[in-house]
Structure formats: C-alpha cells, structure tokens
Design a protein around this motif. Structure first.
Motif, short mmCIF file in Angstrom:
data_model
loop_
_atom_site.label_atom_id
_atom_site.label_comp_id
_atom_site.label_asym_id
_atom_site.label_seq_id
_atom_site.Cartn_x
_atom_site.Cartn_y
_atom_site.Cartn_z
N PHE A 1 10.23 -19.93 -10.30
CA PHE A 1 9.84 -20.04 -11.70
C PHE A 1 10.75 -19.25 -12.62
O PHE A 1 11.26 -19.76 -13.63
CB PHE A 1 8.39 -19.56 -11.85
CG PHE A 1 7.92 -19.48 -13.27
CD1 PHE A 1 7.72 -20.64 -14.01
CD2 PHE A 1 7.67 -18.25 -13.87
CE1 PHE A 1 7.28 -20.56 -15.33
CE2 PHE A 1 7.23 -18.17 -15.17
CZ PHE A 1 7.04 -19.33 -15.91
N SER A 2 11.00 -17.98 -12.31
CA SER A 2 11.77 -17.14 -13.23
C SER A 2 13.20 -17.64 -13.38
O SER A 2 13.77 -17.63 -14.48
CB SER A 2 11.78 -15.68 -12.74
OG SER A 2 12.42 -15.56 -11.48
N HIS A 3 13.79 -18.12 -12.29
CA HIS A 3 15.15 -18.62 -12.38
C HIS A 3 15.21 -19.98 -13.07
O HIS A 3 16.20 -20.29 -13.74
CB HIS A 3 15.78 -18.70 -10.99
CG HIS A 3 15.98 -17.35 -10.36
ND1 HIS A 3 15.52 -17.03 -9.11
CD2 HIS A 3 16.56 -16.22 -10.84
CE1 HIS A 3 15.83 -15.78 -8.83
NE2 HIS A 3 16.46 -15.27 -9.86
N LEU A 4 14.17 -20.79 -12.94
CA LEU A 4 14.11 -22.04 -13.70
C LEU A 4 14.13 -21.76 -15.19
O LEU A 4 14.87 -22.40 -15.96
CB LEU A 4 12.86 -22.84 -13.32
CG LEU A 4 12.65 -24.17 -14.03
CD1 LEU A 4 11.96 -25.18 -13.10
CD2 LEU A 4 11.80 -24.03 -15.29
N ILE A 5 13.33 -20.79 -15.62
CA ILE A 5 13.28 -20.43 -17.03
C ILE A 5 14.64 -19.91 -17.49
O ILE A 5 15.12 -20.24 -18.59
CB ILE A 5 12.19 -19.37 -17.28
CG1 ILE A 5 10.80 -19.94 -16.92
CG2 ILE A 5 12.21 -18.91 -18.73
CD1 ILE A 5 10.41 -21.17 -17.69
N GLY A 6 15.29 -19.09 -16.65
CA GLY A 6 16.59 -18.55 -17.01
C GLY A 6 17.65 -19.63 -17.14
O GLY A 6 18.49 -19.60 -18.05
N ILE A 7 17.63 -20.61 -16.24
CA ILE A 7 18.61 -21.70 -16.28
C ILE A 7 18.37 -22.60 -17.48
O ILE A 7 19.31 -23.06 -18.14
CB ILE A 7 18.59 -22.48 -14.96
CG1 ILE A 7 19.21 -21.62 -13.85
CG2 ILE A 7 19.33 -23.82 -15.09
CD1 ILE A 7 18.98 -22.16 -12.47
N ALA A 8 17.10 -22.86 -17.79
CA ALA A 8 16.78 -23.65 -18.98
C ALA A 8 17.31 -22.96 -20.24
O ALA A 8 17.86 -23.61 -21.14
CB ALA A 8 15.27 -23.85 -19.08
N ALA A 9 17.16 -21.63 -20.30
CA ALA A 9 17.66 -20.88 -21.45
C ALA A 9 19.19 -20.94 -21.51
O ALA A 9 19.77 -21.03 -22.61
CB ALA A 9 17.18 -19.43 -21.37
N GLN A 10 19.85 -20.89 -20.35
CA GLN A 10 21.30 -20.95 -20.32
C GLN A 10 21.79 -22.31 -20.82
O GLN A 10 22.76 -22.40 -21.58
CB GLN A 10 21.80 -20.70 -18.90
CG GLN A 10 23.28 -20.41 -18.81
CD GLN A 10 23.68 -19.13 -19.50
OE1 GLN A 10 23.16 -18.07 -19.21
NE2 GLN A 10 24.59 -19.23 -20.45
N MET A 11 21.12 -23.39 -20.40
CA MET A 11 21.50 -24.72 -20.87
C MET A 11 21.26 -24.85 -22.37
O MET A 11 22.07 -25.46 -23.08
CB MET A 11 20.71 -25.78 -20.10
CG MET A 11 21.13 -25.92 -18.65
SD MET A 11 20.48 -27.41 -17.83
CE MET A 11 18.72 -27.10 -17.90
N ARG A 12 20.18 -24.25 -22.86
CA ARG A 12 19.89 -24.30 -24.30
C ARG A 12 20.97 -23.58 -25.08
O ARG A 12 21.41 -24.05 -26.15
CB ARG A 12 18.52 -23.68 -24.58
CG ARG A 12 18.14 -23.62 -26.06
CD ARG A 12 18.17 -24.98 -26.71
NE ARG A 12 17.23 -25.88 -26.04
CZ ARG A 12 17.21 -27.21 -26.21
NH1 ARG A 12 18.10 -27.77 -27.01
NH2 ARG A 12 16.35 -27.96 -25.56
N ALA A 13 21.45 -22.45 -24.56
CA ALA A 13 22.51 -21.71 -25.25
C ALA A 13 23.78 -22.54 -25.34
O ALA A 13 24.47 -22.54 -26.38
CB ALA A 13 22.79 -20.39 -24.52
N LEU A 14 24.10 -23.29 -24.26
CA LEU A 14 25.28 -24.15 -24.28
C LEU A 14 25.13 -25.27 -25.30
O LEU A 14 26.07 -25.59 -26.04
CB LEU A 14 25.53 -24.74 -22.88
CG LEU A 14 25.88 -23.73 -21.77
CD1 LEU A 14 25.90 -24.44 -20.42
CD2 LEU A 14 27.21 -23.06 -22.06
N ALA A 15 23.94 -25.87 -25.36
CA ALA A 15 23.70 -26.93 -26.33
C ALA A 15 23.76 -26.39 -27.76
O ALA A 15 24.32 -27.04 -28.65
CB ALA A 15 22.34 -27.57 -26.07
#
Length: 485
Positions: free
Chosen positions: A439-453
């Motif tokens: 769960f925690s790493h899913l949230i972190g990866i989603a945030a990383q993708m959002r930063a790229l977008a």
C-alpha cells in the motif's frame, strides 16, 4: 500428518552474505528477502491462508521455507521446524520438494525451463520419470481447470505476463502436490484472468490442496481464503479469520499497511477521441505483427501531456507491445506516432521516452542503486537531481550502495521507477509498476507519476491494478485483443 497439513514451530531464517559475483548472477528466484524469526503456525489440510503485510515483512522468505527453497537454494541459517505433509522442508532433498509443495513465483519466467507451453507443462513430470499416459492425463486435467488450452502450442516468449502466470499455475497444478504456494499470483493478471485464478483456487481447495498465498492485492481473495496471517518485521503480528479480516474498516486496513479489501472504483474506459491540444502523443493507423500474427491495429489514439493515462485490457491484448512501439523498442509495420505534432521514428522515440519494464531485471545494469538511478544523466543533470528525496519517495533510502540485483523483486521495481523518474523525458511509460508492491509504495509511486505529469510529461501506465487506477489515473483506455488465444 495428513497430506497438505503444515506445522511451523519457532521457525526462522537469516540470509547469509552474498559475494559480489553471486549478486551478479542473482535472479528473481534467488534474490534476498527479509529475515524472519519465531514463526508459529498450524495450517489445516485443504485450507487457504493469505500471508500479507508491508513489503519486506517476510512473506517471500516464509514461502521459501515452506517450499523447501531455503536453505537449499538460498544460503542462510534456519531455526525451528517447518513440516509439510510430514516432511521437514528445511532438510528435504531438493528433487523431492515438488512432491510435497509446488511454488508459483511472482515472476513466472524465472521458473520456466523450456521454450513452449506444452513442453513446459511436461518438463517437471518427465523429470519425475512418469509414464507418458500419466503425463498427458495430468496436463489435460490441469489445463481443464485453468483454461489455457488455446496456449498449448504457443511459445513462452510470445505470451503476456498474465498468460505466463497462468501457465506457471497450470504447471504447479499438474504436479499434484498436497500444498501449492503462490507468491503474488495476481500481480500481472487482468480482471478476467483474476477470475480464472479464483476459480483455479476454489478447484484446488475442493480437490483437497492446501494453499498458502503471499499477496498485496487482497480484495479478490474474499471468499477464497479461510485465514489471514499478517507479518511485520519478520514475525507474525496477527492471525485473523477471513471473516474478521474482510470486516476491517478502511482506516483499520490502512493502519495495518494493507491494500484495499474491496475492489476499487475505477473510471470507465473512454473512447480514443481527438483533443484540442496538439502537444500530446498521437498515434495514427498503427499496425504491428509478430511474424504473421497481427498484434496491434490502432486507428487513432491520443495521450495528452500533463495527464496520467491508464492503459488496460485483457492479458494478451497488446498493451506491452504498444509500449515497446511508443518507446522505439520495436518498429511498426505501418502508421505514425507524433509528439507535439512532430512525427517520431523509432530512434527519436527511444530518446524521448523512458520506460519501466514489466520485468525490471532486464533494465538494471549499475553496480549500486545510486549508479542505476543516475545512469545516463549528464553531470549537470546529476548535480540538479535531488537524489535523497527521490529515494525517499520510492522507498529506497538506505539501499543506495546495494547491488540492484541483490534486492527483492519489489525493491528492484522501485529502483527502475526511480531511474525513470530521474530523467527529463517528455514521455514516461510504466508497465505494471505496482506489481508485487504494498500500500505505502503504491501511494508513493502514484505521487511520483503525478509529479511527472504536473511537469508536463505524457504519462502512460499499463496496469491491471484497479487500486492504482483509482488512485492515479485521469483517464482510462482499454485495448482488446485482435484475436483470441
């Protein structure tokens, strides 16, 4: 002790140190995972138990003990006893392990020995010196359960990740062991394939097999498992009935670091329509075939800048092939791919796009995590990179000096994501980025993708993970296979 009965008494395992040469030769099935200690569990024959908890809590290590893979194939020190169907697994000869417990790895490629499906299903049975009629009977029975009859004449390297997972499940089922161990079996499966997996698990239970499943994606197991064992820091933190486990509130499962216990609501697939902006990635009349087999035929598709687009569809629909075309790793038979209105050939696309592959072991080349994350960057780009923040966002702090191939599968996935995020590419493609992650790493990866977008990039995520789609995607496109099989 009855077939399928499991008794774990004070069991522990501490991994031994690996030489640099051993680290270079490491594979998915031999990577180091978390140490465990003082595990006490009794599992009844014919029951199904899920091992869950945060990444690094010891799930994979416990499976390795149950499957006789540690310490035989993983150097380390054991303690306590692990008894399966009356056999002490930590001392059982490796060639006899499959008679007691079969393991389906998270990355099925690491457990295949042949080049085509039918041969792979027969391989383990032939090595047991079974009669030809017995081998054929077992294969037919297993295929009837998993429904992969249409794949029998296919080459393994032509299959999608989800199809490979179903082949691995079929091979394990054909062994007819008392216990079947699954390590993240749903990681790369489409919803339809997950439904098949659930049916397979029900059939196995009805046939008297005992199932132990290490998973992060949990919702699909409602109605399958009888118990949930939560691990933390290499120990059993909680042992819950399935009823109590799935009755948790959303807040309770978050506090335990667990992913959703009910299916996530995801946006509906949207039609491929034109956008008013000409700055995105546009595909026109794109066609691609493997030999005489057509795989991709897309009349029109647009991925806009500044948005996260989820690409979904059944296993074998051509999602990964499309990613390879976008990234210039394959050349289309016909059609055009444009970025900002400019047509890009394969080489130009390769320079413009960064990709996290489904099998990240193929794209990690550095001697340390730090080297892999910064590989290919100019001196100025390295100086501008906030490496500590990036490592923290991807859960890699403290691993900077580790050899990437010595890490667990989930950790290597995060190294590849960090390396991709470190570039300044206008196009980012993520192929199943949350496979095997908690769960925690899913949230972190989603945030990383959002930063790229948010930086204006085109972000495409190929995924079957409804939780990731609900958490991150702005829009969803679904591909359909050109042909069945």
């Amino acid at each position: 002790m009855r077939a399928g009965e499991i008794t774990i008494d004070g069991a522990g395992f501490t991994y031994g140190a690996q030489s640099a040469l051993a680290q270079l030769a490491v594979t998915e099935s031999t990577t180091k995972a978390a140490d465990i200690s003082d595990i006490d569990l009794d599992i009844a024959p014919g029951s199904a138990v899920v091992l869950c908890g945060p990444s690094g809590s010891g799930k994979t290590t416990l499976l390795r003990l149950l499957g006789g893979l540690a310490p035989q194939l993983h150097a380390g020190t054991t303690s306590g006893t692990v008894t399966v169907s009356g056999q002490e697994m930590t001392t059982l000869d490796v060639h006899r392990v499959v008679e007691v417990a079969a393991t389906v790895f998270q990355n099925p490629r690491t457990q295949f020995f042949t080049t085509e499906v039918a041969g792979e299903l027969a391989f383990g049975l032939e090595n047991q010196a079974l009669a030809r009629d017995e081998i054929l009977d077992r294969i037919r029975s297993a295929v009837a359960v998993t429904g992969i009859g249409g794949l029998l004449n296919r080459r393994l390297d032509s299959l999608s990740g989800g199809q490979l997972q179903l082949v691995a499940c079929t091979a394990a089922l054909a062994q007819r062991p008392g216990v079947i161990l699954f390590d993240e079996p749903s990681a790369n499966l489409s919803p339809a394939s997950v439904d098949i997996l659930v049916a397979v698990m029900h059939g196995l239970k009805q046939a008297g097999h005992t199932l132990v499943i290490a998973e992060h994606r949990l919702a699909y197991l409602d109605g399958v498992i009888d118990r949930a064992v939560l691990l933390a820091d290499g120990r059993v933190a909680e042992d819950m009935s399935a009823e109590d486990f799935f009755a948790q509130t959303d807040q309770q499962r978050r506090e335990r670091g667990l992913r959703r216990l009910q299916s996530a609501h995801v946006p509906q697939s949207q039609p491929m329509v034109d956008t008013t902006s000409n700055s995105g990635l546009a595909i026109e009349d794109l066609r691609f075939s493997y030999g005489s087999t057509p795989v991709t035929d897309i009349p029109h598709m647009v991925f806009p800048r500044g948005r996260i687009t989820a690409l979904t569809g059944p296993n074998g629909a051509g999602k990964t092939t499309l990613a390879r075309l976008i990234c210039g790793l394959a050349k289309q038979d016909s059609g055009t791919i444009r970025l900002g209105g400019k047509t890009l050939g394969p080489r130009a696309r390769n320079r413009a796009a960064s990709m996290v592959m489904q099998d990240v072991g193929r794209q990690l080349f550095g001697e340390t995590v730090r080297a892999d994350v910064t590989m290919g960057l100019t001196v100025a780009e390295r100086e501008a990179l906030d490496l500590p923040t990036l490592l923290d966002a991807t859960g890699l702090t403290g691993l900077e000096d580790r050899h990437p191939q010595s890490l667990s599968g989930g950790q290597r996935q995060r190294v590849a994501i960090a390396a991709t995020a470190a570039t300044h590419s206008p196009i980012f493609v993520f192929d199943e980025p949350t496979s095997g992650l908690g769960f925690s790493h899913l949230i972190g990866i989603a945030a990383q993708m959002r930063a790229l977008a948010d930086q204006g990039a085109v972000v495409i995520v190929i995924t079957h993970d409804d939780e990731l789609i609900a958490e991150a995607a702005d829009s969803v496109f679904s591909l359909t296979p050109l042909q069945e099989g």
